[in-house]
Design a protein around this motif. Structure first.
Motif, PDB file in Angstrom:
ATOM      1  N   CYS A  56      52.208 147.447  43.241  1.00 27.70           N
ATOM      2  CA  CYS A  56      51.040 148.292  42.971  1.00 27.70           C
ATOM      3  C   CYS A  56      50.958 149.477  43.935  1.00 27.70           C
ATOM      4  N   GLY A  57      51.891 149.533  44.906  1.00 28.14           N
ATOM      5  CA  GLY A  57      51.929 150.672  45.816  1.00 28.14           C
ATOM      6  C   GLY A  57      51.123 150.519  47.087  1.00 28.14           C
ATOM      7  N   PHE A  58      50.707 149.299  47.421  1.00 28.19           N
ATOM      8  CA  PHE A  58      49.919 149.067  48.622  1.00 28.19           C
ATOM      9  C   PHE A  58      50.723 148.254  49.631  1.00 28.19           C
ATOM     10  N   VAL A  59      50.495 148.515  50.906  1.00 25.36           N
ATOM     11  CA  VAL A  59      51.119 147.718  51.959  1.00 25.36           C
ATOM     12  C   VAL A  59      50.459 146.345  51.953  1.00 25.36           C
ATOM     13  N   GLU A  60      51.286 145.307  52.000  1.00 22.22           N
ATOM     14  CA  GLU A  60      50.785 143.929  51.949  1.00 22.22           C
ATOM     15  C   GLU A  60      51.124 143.205  53.244  1.00 22.22           C
ATOM     16  N   GLN A  61      50.181 142.434  53.737  1.00 19.95           N
ATOM     17  CA  GLN A  61      50.364 141.644  54.953  1.00 19.95           C
ATOM     18  C   GLN A  61      50.247 140.158  54.619  1.00 19.95           C
ATOM     19  N   ASN A  62      50.846 139.328  55.440  1.00 13.29           N
ATOM     20  CA  ASN A  62      50.758 137.872  55.261  1.00 13.29           C
ATOM     21  C   ASN A  62      49.323 137.365  55.315  1.00 13.29           C
ATOM     22  N   THR A  63      48.471 138.079  56.038  1.00 18.10           N
ATOM     23  CA  THR A  63      47.089 137.637  56.234  1.00 18.10           C
ATOM     24  C   THR A  63      46.156 138.061  55.095  1.00 18.10           C
ATOM     25  N   ASP A  64      46.636 138.933  54.217  1.00 14.48           N
ATOM     26  CA  ASP A  64      45.825 139.376  53.079  1.00 14.48           C
ATOM     27  C   ASP A  64      45.815 138.310  51.988  1.00 14.48           C
ATOM     28  N   HIS A  65      44.790 138.298  51.199  1.00 18.21           N
ATOM     29  CA  HIS A  65      44.719 137.385  50.049  1.00 18.21           C
ATOM     30  C   HIS A  65      45.239 138.126  48.821  1.00 18.21           C
ATOM     31  N   ILE A  66      46.565 138.243  48.770  1.00 18.69           N
ATOM     32  CA  ILE A  66      47.246 139.007  47.733  1.00 18.69           C
ATOM     33  C   ILE A  66      47.954 138.049  46.777  1.00 18.69           C
ATOM     34  N   VAL A  67      47.965 138.439  45.514  1.00 18.90           N
ATOM     35  CA  VAL A  67      48.622 137.653  44.470  1.00 18.90           C
ATOM     36  C   VAL A  67      49.676 138.525  43.791  1.00 18.90           C
ATOM     37  N   ALA A  68      50.841 137.942  43.571  1.00 17.23           N
ATOM     38  CA  ALA A  68      51.859 138.556  42.722  1.00 17.23           C
ATOM     39  C   ALA A  68      51.855 137.750  41.424  1.00 17.23           C
ATOM     40  N   ILE A  69      51.718 138.446  40.302  1.00 19.11           N
ATOM     41  CA  ILE A  69      51.691 137.761  39.011  1.00 19.11           C
ATOM     42  C   ILE A  69      53.028 137.962  38.303  1.00 19.11           C
ATOM     43  N   ILE A  86      41.260 131.488  41.753  1.00 17.08           N
ATOM     44  CA  ILE A  86      42.319 130.476  41.742  1.00 17.08           C
ATOM     45  C   ILE A  86      41.734 129.150  42.208  1.00 17.08           C
ATOM     46  N   SER A  87      42.117 128.076  41.525  1.00 16.60           N
ATOM     47  CA  SER A  87      41.719 126.722  41.933  1.00 16.60           C
ATOM     48  C   SER A  87      42.961 125.852  42.032  1.00 16.60           C
ATOM     49  N   ALA A  88      42.978 125.011  43.079  1.00 13.89           N
ATOM     50  CA  ALA A  88      44.062 124.043  43.259  1.00 13.89           C
ATOM     51  C   ALA A  88      43.593 123.009  44.270  1.00 13.89           C
ATOM     52  N   ASN A  89      43.999 121.792  44.066  1.00 15.01           N
ATOM     53  CA  ASN A  89      43.679 120.708  44.999  1.00 15.01           C
ATOM     54  C   ASN A  89      42.183 120.618  45.325  1.00 15.01           C
ATOM     55  N   GLY A  90      41.342 120.896  44.338  1.00 17.44           N
ATOM     56  CA  GLY A  90      39.894 120.786  44.520  1.00 17.44           C
ATOM     57  C   GLY A  90      39.269 121.941  45.287  1.00 17.44           C
ATOM     58  N   LYS A  91      40.010 122.995  45.534  1.00 14.20           N
ATOM     59  CA  LYS A  91      39.510 124.156  46.280  1.00 14.20           C
ATOM     60  C   LYS A  91      39.616 125.399  45.408  1.00 14.20           C
ATOM     61  N   THR A  92      38.764 126.376  45.694  1.00 11.85           N
ATOM     62  CA  THR A  92      38.768 127.633  44.951  1.00 11.85           C
ATOM     63  C   THR A  92      38.795 128.797  45.932  1.00 11.85           C
ATOM     64  N   ALA A  93      39.554 129.827  45.603  1.00 16.29           N
ATOM     65  CA  ALA A  93      39.622 131.047  46.420  1.00 16.29           C
ATOM     66  C   ALA A  93      39.913 132.227  45.494  1.00 16.29           C
ATOM     67  N   PHE A  94      39.820 133.417  46.058  1.00 12.66           N
ATOM     68  CA  PHE A  94      40.051 134.638  45.299  1.00 12.66           C
ATOM     69  C   PHE A  94      41.259 135.369  45.865  1.00 12.66           C
ATOM     70  N   GLY A  95      42.049 135.964  44.981  1.00  8.95           N
ATOM     71  CA  GLY A  95      43.195 136.769  45.392  1.00  8.95           C
ATOM     72  C   GLY A  95      43.208 138.067  44.616  1.00  8.95           C
ATOM     73  N   LEU A  96      43.698 139.107  45.259  1.00  9.60           N
ATOM     74  CA  LEU A  96      43.741 140.431  44.646  1.00  9.60           C
ATOM     75  C   LEU A  96      45.146 140.692  44.120  1.00  9.60           C
ATOM     76  N   THR A  97      45.255 141.051  42.840  1.00  7.50           N
ATOM     77  CA  THR A  97      46.545 141.345  42.229  1.00  7.50           C
ATOM     78  C   THR A  97      47.071 142.652  42.799  1.00  7.50           C
ATOM     79  N   ARG A  98      48.194 142.546  43.519  1.00  9.07           N
ATOM     80  CA  ARG A  98      48.787 143.734  44.121  1.00  9.07           C
ATOM     81  C   ARG A  98      50.301 143.760  43.988  1.00  9.07           C
ATOM     82  N   ASP A  99      50.860 142.777  43.266  1.00 10.16           N
ATOM     83  CA  ASP A  99      52.313 142.723  43.198  1.00 10.16           C
ATOM     84  C   ASP A  99      52.758 142.018  41.926  1.00 10.16           C
ATOM     85  N   SER A 100      54.031 142.195  41.617  1.00 10.02           N
ATOM     86  CA  SER A 100      54.661 141.549  40.483  1.00 10.02           C
ATOM     87  C   SER A 100      55.651 140.514  41.003  1.00 10.02           C
TER      88      SER A 100
END
Length: 142
Positions: A56-69, A86-100
């Motif tokens: 998507c043209g953005f710099v991505e860091q390990n600490t960011d909540h980034i998703v590649a779809i 996103i939900s898994a193992n009984g937990k829910t979080a949000f991720g921003l689509t920034r990669d393929s």
């Protein structure tokens, strides 16, 4: 007496017709709304962006909540900057689509390490995720 009723009836019919034409028509759901109603189930893995630039043209860091779809769903960047719940193992979080993710299946997600660790330790490697797009403009709670 009949002459007075005819114009009155005509005015009433015209008023109803104008009211019907002026009434708002239903607004069709946007693509983002329709997409957000679809729940996907796939594999969740993680990747190390290491400060690189994603599809998507953005710099991505390990600490960011980034998703590649998956590339099939990436839509030539049409989903860039769209939040995913996103939900898994009984937990829910949000991720921003920034990669393929070329190696992902259509319903799979590749998460940054910080986001993956919301669901499992990195040494687990692969988890089952349930997820859906959120409408454009959505902002997760702080």
């Amino acid at each position: 007496m009949q002459l007075l009723r005819a114009p009155s009836l005509f005015v009433t019919i015209c008023s109803l017709a104008i009211g019907a034409l002026a009434a708002p028509s239903p607004v069709p759901a946007t693509n983002a709304t329709l997409v957000s109603q679809v729940t996907h189930v796939g594999r969740g893995t993680f990747f190390d962006p290491d400060g690189g630039i994603g599809a998507c043209g953005f710099v991505e860091q390990n600490t960011d909540h980034i998703v590649a779809i998956g590339s099939q769903r990436f839509a030539n960047g049409g989903n860039c900057n769209q939040w995913i719940q996103i939900s898994a193992n009984g937990k829910t979080a949000f991720g921003l689509t920034r990669d393929s993710c070329p190696g992902c299946g259509v319903n799979d997600l590749d998460l940054t390490p910080a986001l993956f660790q919301k669901f499992a330790p990195l040494d687990v490697g692969v988890i089952t995720v349930t997820w859906n797009f959120l409408p454009f403009g959505f902002q997760p709670p702080s």
